[in-house]
Design a protein around this motif. Structure first.
Motif, PDB file in Angstrom:
ATOM      1  N   LEU A  23     100.913  -5.057  93.466  1.00  0.00           N
ATOM      2  CA  LEU A  23     100.048  -6.271  93.148  1.00  0.00           C
ATOM      3  C   LEU A  23      98.944  -5.559  92.079  1.00  0.00           C
ATOM      4  CD1 LEU A  23      99.733  -8.411  96.323  1.00  0.00           C
ATOM      5  CD2 LEU A  23     101.076  -8.917  94.024  1.00  0.00           C
ATOM      6  N   ILE A  24      98.416  -4.535  92.568  1.00  0.00           N
ATOM      7  CA  ILE A  24      97.193  -3.673  91.736  1.00  0.00           C
ATOM      8  C   ILE A  24      97.854  -3.553  90.405  1.00  0.00           C
ATOM      9  CG2 ILE A  24      95.920  -1.868  91.374  1.00  0.00           C
ATOM     10  CD1 ILE A  24      95.646  -1.818  94.601  1.00  0.00           C
ATOM     11  N   ASP A  25      99.129  -2.812  90.193  1.00  0.00           N
ATOM     12  CA  ASP A  25      99.601  -2.515  89.053  1.00  0.00           C
ATOM     13  C   ASP A  25      99.874  -3.830  88.190  1.00  0.00           C
ATOM     14  OD1 ASP A  25      99.724   0.383  89.611  1.00  0.00           O
ATOM     15  OD2 ASP A  25     101.745   0.029  90.364  1.00  0.00           O
ATOM     16  N   THR A  26     100.315  -4.900  88.688  1.00  0.00           N
ATOM     17  CA  THR A  26     100.480  -5.985  88.016  1.00  0.00           C
ATOM     18  C   THR A  26      99.419  -6.641  87.521  1.00  0.00           C
ATOM     19  OG1 THR A  26     102.518  -6.610  89.549  1.00  0.00           O
ATOM     20  CG2 THR A  26     101.603  -8.405  88.067  1.00  0.00           C
ATOM     21  N   ALA A  67     107.205   2.423  79.498  1.00  0.00           N
ATOM     22  CA  ALA A  67     106.717   3.797  79.144  1.00  0.00           C
ATOM     23  C   ALA A  67     105.446   4.196  79.876  1.00  0.00           C
ATOM     24  CB  ALA A  67     106.494   3.715  77.782  1.00  0.00           C
ATOM     25  N   ALA A  68     104.489   3.250  80.258  1.00  0.00           N
ATOM     26  CA  ALA A  68     103.335   3.572  81.116  1.00  0.00           C
ATOM     27  C   ALA A  68     103.974   3.976  82.502  1.00  0.00           C
ATOM     28  CB  ALA A  68     102.323   2.117  81.086  1.00  0.00           C
ATOM     29  N   VAL A  69     104.578   3.065  83.093  1.00  0.00           N
ATOM     30  CA  VAL A  69     104.794   3.600  84.350  1.00  0.00           C
ATOM     31  C   VAL A  69     105.615   4.717  84.569  1.00  0.00           C
ATOM     32  CG1 VAL A  69     106.514   2.669  86.317  1.00  0.00           C
ATOM     33  CG2 VAL A  69     104.883   0.919  85.237  1.00  0.00           C
ATOM     34  N   ILE A  70     106.767   5.044  83.534  1.00  0.00           N
ATOM     35  CA  ILE A  70     107.587   6.274  83.562  1.00  0.00           C
ATOM     36  C   ILE A  70     106.598   7.401  83.268  1.00  0.00           C
ATOM     37  CG2 ILE A  70     109.185   7.652  82.531  1.00  0.00           C
ATOM     38  CD1 ILE A  70     110.615   4.605  82.151  1.00  0.00           C
ATOM     39  N   LEU A  71     105.788   7.226  82.404  1.00  0.00           N
ATOM     40  CA  LEU A  71     104.653   8.433  82.162  1.00  0.00           C
ATOM     41  C   LEU A  71     103.709   8.582  83.354  1.00  0.00           C
ATOM     42  CD1 LEU A  71     103.850   7.946  78.421  1.00  0.00           C
ATOM     43  CD2 LEU A  71     105.266   9.645  79.460  1.00  0.00           C
ATOM     44  N   LYS A  76     101.409  11.858  87.132  1.00  0.00           N
ATOM     45  CA  LYS A  76     100.523  11.757  88.109  1.00  0.00           C
ATOM     46  C   LYS A  76     101.297  11.488  89.456  1.00  0.00           C
ATOM     47  CE  LYS A  76      96.722  12.036  85.752  1.00  0.00           C
ATOM     48  NZ  LYS A  76      95.445  12.817  85.948  1.00  0.00           N
ATOM     49  N   GLN A  77     102.611  11.341  89.475  1.00  0.00           N
ATOM     50  CA  GLN A  77     103.299  10.993  90.751  1.00  0.00           C
ATOM     51  C   GLN A  77     103.091   9.720  91.303  1.00  0.00           C
ATOM     52  OE1 GLN A  77     102.498  14.878  92.807  1.00  0.00           O
ATOM     53  NE2 GLN A  77     104.646  14.746  93.082  1.00  0.00           N
ATOM     54  N   ALA A  78     102.256   8.865  90.498  1.00  0.00           N
ATOM     55  CA  ALA A  78     101.912   7.526  91.087  1.00  0.00           C
ATOM     56  C   ALA A  78     101.418   6.677  89.888  1.00  0.00           C
ATOM     57  CB  ALA A  78     100.999   7.511  92.032  1.00  0.00           C
ATOM     58  N   THR A  79     101.626   5.276  90.033  1.00  0.00           N
ATOM     59  CA  THR A  79     101.065   4.335  89.004  1.00  0.00           C
ATOM     60  C   THR A  79      99.680   4.132  89.482  1.00  0.00           C
ATOM     61  OG1 THR A  79     101.785   2.523  90.384  1.00  0.00           O
ATOM     62  CG2 THR A  79     103.189   3.237  88.586  1.00  0.00           C
ATOM     63  N   GLY A  81      98.174   1.598  90.877  1.00  0.00           N
ATOM     64  CA  GLY A  81      98.205   1.175  92.328  1.00  0.00           C
ATOM     65  C   GLY A  81      98.530   1.827  93.376  1.00  0.00           C
ATOM     66  N   LYS A  82      99.395   2.822  92.924  1.00  0.00           N
ATOM     67  CA  LYS A  82     100.002   3.693  94.172  1.00  0.00           C
ATOM     68  C   LYS A  82      98.753   4.698  94.287  1.00  0.00           C
ATOM     69  CE  LYS A  82     104.746   3.419  94.110  1.00  0.00           C
ATOM     70  NZ  LYS A  82     104.881   2.264  93.548  1.00  0.00           N
ATOM     71  N   MET A  83      97.863   5.097  93.204  1.00  0.00           N
ATOM     72  CA  MET A  83      96.987   6.244  93.215  1.00  0.00           C
ATOM     73  C   MET A  83      95.772   5.385  94.084  1.00  0.00           C
ATOM     74  SD  MET A  83      96.435   7.988  89.759  1.00  0.00           S
ATOM     75  CE  MET A  83      97.436   6.957  88.458  1.00  0.00           C
ATOM     76  N   ALA A  84      95.615   4.253  93.898  1.00  0.00           N
ATOM     77  CA  ALA A  84      94.534   3.520  94.719  1.00  0.00           C
ATOM     78  C   ALA A  84      94.597   3.401  96.023  1.00  0.00           C
ATOM     79  CB  ALA A  84      94.223   2.076  94.098  1.00  0.00           C
ATOM     80  N   LEU A  85      96.000   3.458  96.561  1.00  0.00           N
ATOM     81  CA  LEU A  85      96.304   3.468  97.924  1.00  0.00           C
ATOM     82  C   LEU A  85      96.794   4.805  98.506  1.00  0.00           C
ATOM     83  CD1 LEU A  85      97.995   0.016  97.799  1.00  0.00           C
ATOM     84  CD2 LEU A  85      95.407   0.485  98.668  1.00  0.00           C
ATOM     85  N   SER A  86      96.529   5.874  97.603  1.00  0.00           N
ATOM     86  CA  SER A  86      96.891   7.208  97.812  1.00  0.00           C
ATOM     87  C   SER A  86      98.345   7.571  98.283  1.00  0.00           C
ATOM     88  CB  SER A  86      96.214   7.788  99.275  1.00  0.00           C
ATOM     89  OG  SER A  86      94.659   7.708  98.982  1.00  0.00           O
ATOM     90  N   LEU A  87      99.238   6.844  97.451  1.00  0.00           N
ATOM     91  CA  LEU A  87     100.792   6.989  97.484  1.00  0.00           C
ATOM     92  C   LEU A  87     101.164   8.046  96.369  1.00  0.00           C
ATOM     93  CD1 LEU A  87     101.779   3.163  98.055  1.00  0.00           C
ATOM     94  CD2 LEU A  87     101.179   4.844  99.873  1.00  0.00           C
TER      95      LEU A  87
END
Length: 159
Positions: A23-26, A67-71, A76-79, A81-87
């Motif tokens: 949801l954060i990424d969207t 491209a953004a998601v893949i990069l 960074k091992q995360a998008t 949204g995942k970074m914000a939630l420490s995933l």
């Protein structure tokens, strides 16, 4: 690096925290792409049933997000949204960062996972390693730290 199963400091990230990250990424992606679409095609283009408004829409709405998601996964091992939630998204066998191939397969795997009524995404909630079909196709897992707090809660005991 140990796998998530071997490392006592991390655990597989479950369904709901991954939904939150998505949801954060969207929202972030809409904040970036919507003004561009409006600038090129106008406000009315947001309210049409057209899948593709033109060649720039292909770039703005499909190629740029992919491209953004893949990069982000590769570097960074995360998008965000995942970074914000420490995933983190890692290789399921080694815990290493994803290869370019894994990242592309994982991204395309989202489409496969969504086709049968999203069952491939819901699968995360039932899998022991919390893997969706996109994770299974790319041999990836999403992990997070077990002890996410700065310090456990402690109360003074009175005698």
């Amino acid at each position: 690096m140990n796998t998530a199963a071997d490392d006592p400091t991390i655990e597989y990230a479950g369904f709901w925290v991954r939904v939150g990250a998505s949801l954060i990424d969207t929202v972030l992606m809409l904040i970036v792409t919507t003004p561009l679409i409006v600038a090129v095609y106008g406000w009315d283009s947001l309210f049409t049933d057209t899948l593709l408004r033109g060649p720039l829409d292909l770039v703005i709405s499909w190629i740029f997000p992919a491209a953004a998601v893949i990069l982000f996964w590769i570097y960074k091992q995360a998008t965000p949204g995942k970074m914000a939630l420490s995933l983190r998204v890692v290789d399921a066998d080694s815990g290493a960062p994803l290869s370019s191939r894994q990242s592309i397969v994982r991204y395309l795997g989202y489409f496969v996972a969504m086709i049968p009524l999203g069952i491939g995404l819901i699968w995360v909630g039932f899998s022991s390693k919390k893997q969706g079909w996109h994770d299974l196709l790319a041999n990836t897992v999403v992990v997070r730290a077990k002890n996410r707090g700065t310090e456990p809660v402690r109360f003074l005991q009175y005698k």
